[in-house]
Write an enzyme that holds these catalytic residues in place. Structure first.
Site, PDB file in Angstrom:
ATOM      1  N   HIS A  92       0.811  -1.219   0.000  1.00 35.47           N
ATOM      2  CA  HIS A  92       0.000   0.000   0.000  1.00 35.47           C
ATOM      3  C   HIS A  92       0.842   1.267   0.000  1.00 35.47           C
ATOM      4  CE1 HIS A  92      -3.326  -2.648   0.506  1.00 35.47           C
ATOM      5  NE2 HIS A  92      -4.183  -1.658   0.594  1.00 35.47           N
ATOM      6  N   SER A 124      -0.599  -0.768  -5.925  1.00 36.70           N
ATOM      7  CA  SER A 124      -0.433  -1.949  -6.771  1.00 36.70           C
ATOM      8  C   SER A 124       0.247  -1.597  -8.082  1.00 36.70           C
ATOM      9  CB  SER A 124      -1.804  -2.556  -7.085  1.00 36.70           C
ATOM     10  OG  SER A 124      -2.435  -2.960  -5.902  1.00 36.70           O
ATOM     11  N   LYS A 147     -14.673  -7.982  -8.709  1.00 36.35           N
ATOM     12  CA  LYS A 147     -13.893  -8.846  -9.589  1.00 36.35           C
ATOM     13  C   LYS A 147     -13.313 -10.032  -8.809  1.00 36.35           C
ATOM     14  CE  LYS A 147     -10.490  -8.572 -13.255  1.00 36.35           C
ATOM     15  NZ  LYS A 147      -9.508  -7.742 -13.953  1.00 36.35           N
ATOM     16  N   ASP A 148     -12.847  -9.754  -7.579  1.00 37.44           N
ATOM     17  CA  ASP A 148     -12.293 -10.841  -6.764  1.00 37.44           C
ATOM     18  C   ASP A 148     -13.373 -11.825  -6.339  1.00 37.44           C
ATOM     19  OD1 ASP A 148      -9.603 -10.175  -6.830  1.00 37.44           O
ATOM     20  OD2 ASP A 148      -9.798  -8.737  -5.207  1.00 37.44           O
ATOM     21  N   GLU A 204       5.317 -34.002  -2.180  1.00 39.87           N
ATOM     22  CA  GLU A 204       4.107 -33.499  -2.815  1.00 39.87           C
ATOM     23  C   GLU A 204       4.482 -32.708  -4.064  1.00 39.87           C
ATOM     24  OE1 GLU A 204       1.498 -35.131  -1.664  1.00 39.87           O
ATOM     25  OE2 GLU A 204       0.368 -33.475  -0.810  1.00 39.87           O
TER      26      GLU A 204
END
Lengths: 183, 420, 280
Positions: free
Chosen positions: B220, B224, B248-249, B292
């Site tokens: 912040h 971004s 959107k998220d 894994e």
């Protein structure tokens, strides 16, 4: 086309804004339903629910004696009442009792001498004394809970002290005259 | 924060005013992920993956806390507490277990996409180096958490994974063997190791959550990044995080959950290994030990070092494996190009895709048996991996001639030229 | 001087790693040239499991209860001699369609008893099984260690198909070319038996399902009792033991997926609605 980034588009619900409300509402329902398995997983699991029944052999219990057994991880009292104790219990008028129940209701037909109860004080869950050899039996000759001073009579009914109810009688059946299965 | 046109929190409800004036938490949230955080308007779907990683962490913590209520962390009981208790007897236990096991895979998929997004668009460059560094810290913590979590069901792969991973430390000269015994609390994985892994597996996710807060805090300060790599120039370049990116998220989370659900309900064992359904047996090693899938590229690098040269091969392998992650800490200083986005760096863009394929090859080799063909491929791919970051990238970033950048984000979006 | 060193350190580290890798690569390649990759007997003779079509296969698979009951019978009459099912409880047999009385009887009649420790005598005794008990462990003294079968179809690649192939594989001919190349590999060491579906080619278990077992098992639901049928049924049963909740998982999955697709379409609508008029 609305003006670019026009805040009124966002702040005044109109036109197709029901879509946002609907989406948020549906997401909320989804989240709510997702909580169910999480909460449900904390209920007793299948192996606990299947926790088997307990069998108790009565043949070795003399009149006036009691034994402690274990039923679903809780103490179970099985008491062989003497005739005097039965008479003492029957003599109490039901109206005087906090949780009115006769000895007959608390034992099986024709087996009034066998009193089977959970050993869990109905006040806050301590194990009352009185089933073991030489333990205090309280003012009424039955059980006495030392935690907060509840006294139970010879039918394991609450007579004095803070407990609200009689000691619970679990479901059980006589397999033979000297063997019961609890649960 | 740093944008003068950022909206200010003005609570309307008296209760919110009351809270905000005493504990400005609502203001904090508003400025972090609410209307008070201006975000470039041109973010593409790759920018969804940060929020998705957060969602994955929440899923892991919530399912993990409930699973811990049913898990027994002793070598004698762990396997059955998972495979009988949780999988059969606990209400919805199978759902929680499969969600947690596959949730780990989803977390890594999302984080890998998030990282490659950062690589492609140069999100690690100034002034966002700290965001990147904290991200690498989160990645390391995730790897530690996932490894310890995989040990808990105490199957064959759990046990031998613990044996092999702690074996890395015995490569350290002089004190290595002592460190390994200290880590395990014994000479082989047993109760002591299982208990401490359980304890740390429960702790580390909360540490990760803490570092995520720092990661977002650091983000912040400059705000971004965006696909053009051109910094925000004015209000017309940004939209408020809420409602634009929350909406959107939200859609992105839906897509994420569809993939997650398909795994959990229809292919819950697809990403696991059958051997972990065999109880741990300290006397019998599985024919083919693999970690894994999310560790496969690193496992391939470890196994690529087969020659003793000054140092023993084992030490080289361990150094290189840790080195391959530690390199990422230096990335902001290895790539000195002032242009961020690979869209405007033709040479770097090619290199990026080569690296991507390279890592996929490493992953494929890491999950395969140690046959010569796979070892050769691992050796070539590992060599490229190190060459990419330490040799090619520093040189290319100096010599490359980038394509012309748009004047601003808005100009790029509206497709206008030069006039903005 | 120091700044030059600082600037070139990345190249030195990079060249170091690359150099060591190239040395290792040289070692691998020269080793490969020197020794080649000789084919092993396992590579030549081991075969992947045959296909097995069970109703439980696939993402929407369901159990066939009649088949599971037949498979349980095969387990009970044949496998249970040596293999335990220790992760499964008798009460779970309700999932096969048995009622409470039948389960009680199965548990009570189970030949292996539950061990109980007598606290007074300090010795181990035994008692009959109850529905709440898990299938007791089977202790096996002879050659080999029969694995517990509860999770066997999850603990092997290709699960049920592997179990089925192993059951019927004892009588199958090995690959002719491989057999010519490795005739020695076909001869089983003392006490072991050849089976091309077993990773090491030879295993301690003799063919468990042969014509000799047909009378022991004897289906009563009209299904012909053949070795192939028994092998299929017991494989299906072992899919169930590995995850009795599988069918429930599939059912919930469909519901959850439908809900999520609906919610996501709605979410997409909301997203487009919020962004309308905002070029991006």
């Amino acid at each position: 086309m609305a003006t670019e980034g026009d805040p009124s588009v966002l702040e005044n619900p109109r036109r197709r804004d029901y879509l946002q409300f609907a989406a948020v509402a549906v997401a909320g329902v989804g989240a709510g339903v997702t909580v169910l398995p999480l909460v449900n997983s904390m209920n007793p699991s299948a192996d606990v629910l299947a926790a088997s029944t307990t069998e108790v052999d009565l043949s070795a219990i003399e009149p006036g004696q009691a034994i402690k057994a274990s039923f679903r991880k809780q103490p179970l009292f099985v008491r062989h009442l003497t005739q005097a104790e039965i008479d003492q219990a029957d003599a109490v008028p039901l109206g005087e009792l906090r949780d009115p129940q006769s000895l007959k209701e608390r034992t099986k037909e024709g087996k009034a001498q066998w009193l089977v109860t959970l050993g869990v004080c109905t006040h806050l869950g301590c194990v009352p004394l009185g089933a073991g050899e030489g333990e205090a039996k309280g003012d009424y000759g039955g059980y006495f809970c030392p935690c907060h001073g509840s006294h139970y009579d010879t039918a394991a009914r609450i007579r004095k002290g803070p407990a609200p109810k009689n000691l619970e009688v679990p479901a059980y059946t006589f397999d033979t005259d000297t063997k019961i299965t609890v649960g | 924060m740093s944008f003068p046109w950022a909206k200010h929190y003005e609570p309307k409800h008296p209760l919110m005013q009351w809270i905000d004036s005493r504990l400005p938490l609502p203001r904090f949230v508003y400025n972090a992920i609410g209307g008070g955080y201006p975000v470039p308007r041109n973010l593409n779907y790759f920018w969804n993956f940060g929020v998705l990683a957060g969602v994955a962490l929440v899923i892991q913590i919530v399912t993990g806390i409930v699973l811990a209520m049913h898990f027994h962390s002793s070598a004698a009981e762990a396997f059955n507490s998972v495979n009988v208790g949780i999988m059969r007897d606990v209400n919805a236990g199978w759902f929680l277990r499969f969600a947690h096991a596959n949730g780990a895979s989803m977390f890594f998929i999302v984080v890998y996409i998030h990282m490659f997004r950062g690589l492609y668009y140069g999100s690690y460059k100034a002034p966002r180096e700290m965001v990147w560094l904290l991200g690498v810290v989160i990645f390391l913590l995730m790897m530690a958490t996932a490894f310890m979590g995989y040990v808990l069901p105490w199957g064959q792969m759990s046990f031998w994974g613990a044996q092999v991973i702690t074996g890395f430390f015995s490569a350290i000269p002089v004190v290595g063997d002592w460190i390994r015994v200290w880590l395990l609390g014994g000479y082989a994985p047993d109760d002591a190791a299982l208990n401490r892994f359980f304890s740390l597996h429960y702790l580390l996710p909360f540490v990760i959550a803490g570092v995520i807060i720092l990661h977002i805090w650091a983000l912040h300060i400059p705000g971004s990044s965006n696909p053009t790599g051109v910094e925000v120039k004015g209000e017309q370049d940004t939209v408020p995080f809420h409602p634009y990116y929350t909406a959107k998220d939200g859609f992105g989370v839906g897509i994420f959950l569809i993939f997650f659900t398909a795994l959990v309900f229809f292919y819950p064992d697809a990403l696991g290994h059958p051997d972990n359904y065999i109880p741990a047996n300290p006397l019998s090693t599985p024919a083919h030990i693999v970690p894994e899938w999310y560790f496969w590229p690193f496992y391939a690098i470890l196994r690529a070092f087969t020659a003793d040269f000054i140092l023993p091969a084992k030490l080289w392998g361990v150094l290189a494996m840790f080195g391959s992650i530690l390199i990422l800490f230096f990335l902001p200083w290895l790539d000195k190009s002032p242009v961020r986005s690979a869209n405007y760096r033709p040479v770097y863009r090619t290199l990026f895709w080569v690296l991507m394929v390279d890592v996929l090859v490493l992953g494929y080799c890491g999950g395969s048996p140690a046959d010569p063909a796979y070892i050769i491929a691992s050796q070539l791919a590992s060599a490229y991996y190190f060459a990419h970051f330490l040799i090619i990238l520093p040189i290319v970033s100096r010599l490359e001639r980038p394509r012309p950048l748009p004047g601003s984000i808005t100009e790029a979006v509206l497709g206008t030229t030069k006039t903005a | 001087m120091t700044s030059l060193l600082m600037r070139s350190i990345k190249f030195l580290v990079g060249l170091g790693f690359v150099g060591v890798l190239l040395i290792a690569l040289w070692g691998t390649i020269s080793g490969l040239i020197r020794e080649g990759t000789p084919q092993t007997a396992e590579q030549a003779l081991h075969e992947h499991p045959k296909e097995l079509h069970l109703p439980s296969n696939g993402p929407f698979g369901k159990f066939d209860l009649a088949q599971l009951q037949r498979g349980f019978k095969v387990y009970e009459k044949v496998c249970a001699q040596c293999h335990s099912l220790n992760l499964v409880s008798f009460r779970e047999l309700a999932g096969l369609g048995y009622n409470e009385a039948e389960i009680k009887k199965i548990a009570k009649d189970w030949p292996v008893k539950q061990p109980v420790f007598d606290n007074k005598a300090g010795t181990w005794g035994e008692r009959d099984n109850t529905p709440a008990d898990r299938f007791p462990k089977v202790y096996y003294a002879a050659n080999g260690t029969p694995p517990d079968l509860s999770l066997i179809t999850k603990a092997r690649h290709d699960g049920a198909a592997y179990v089925y192939s192993l059951m019927v594989g004892y009588t199958e001919k090995p690959d002719a070319e491989g057999a010519k190349k490795f005739p020695e590999a076909l001869k089983s060491p003392e006490g072991l038996h050849f089976n091309k579906y077993f990773a090491n080619l030879h295993l301690a278990m003799p063919a468990p399902l042969t014509d000799a077992q047909i009378d022991t098992v004897k289906y009563t639901d009209g299904t012909p009792t053949t070795v192939d049928q028994m092998a299929q049924d017991v494989s299906a049963f072992l899919v169930w033991t590995a995850e009795p909740t599988m069918q429930q998982r599939h059912r919930f999955g469909v519901a959850v997926l439908i809900f999520l697709i609906f919610a996501t379409i709605l979410g997409y609508g909301a997203y487009r609605n919020v962004w309308r008029g905002m070029k991006h």
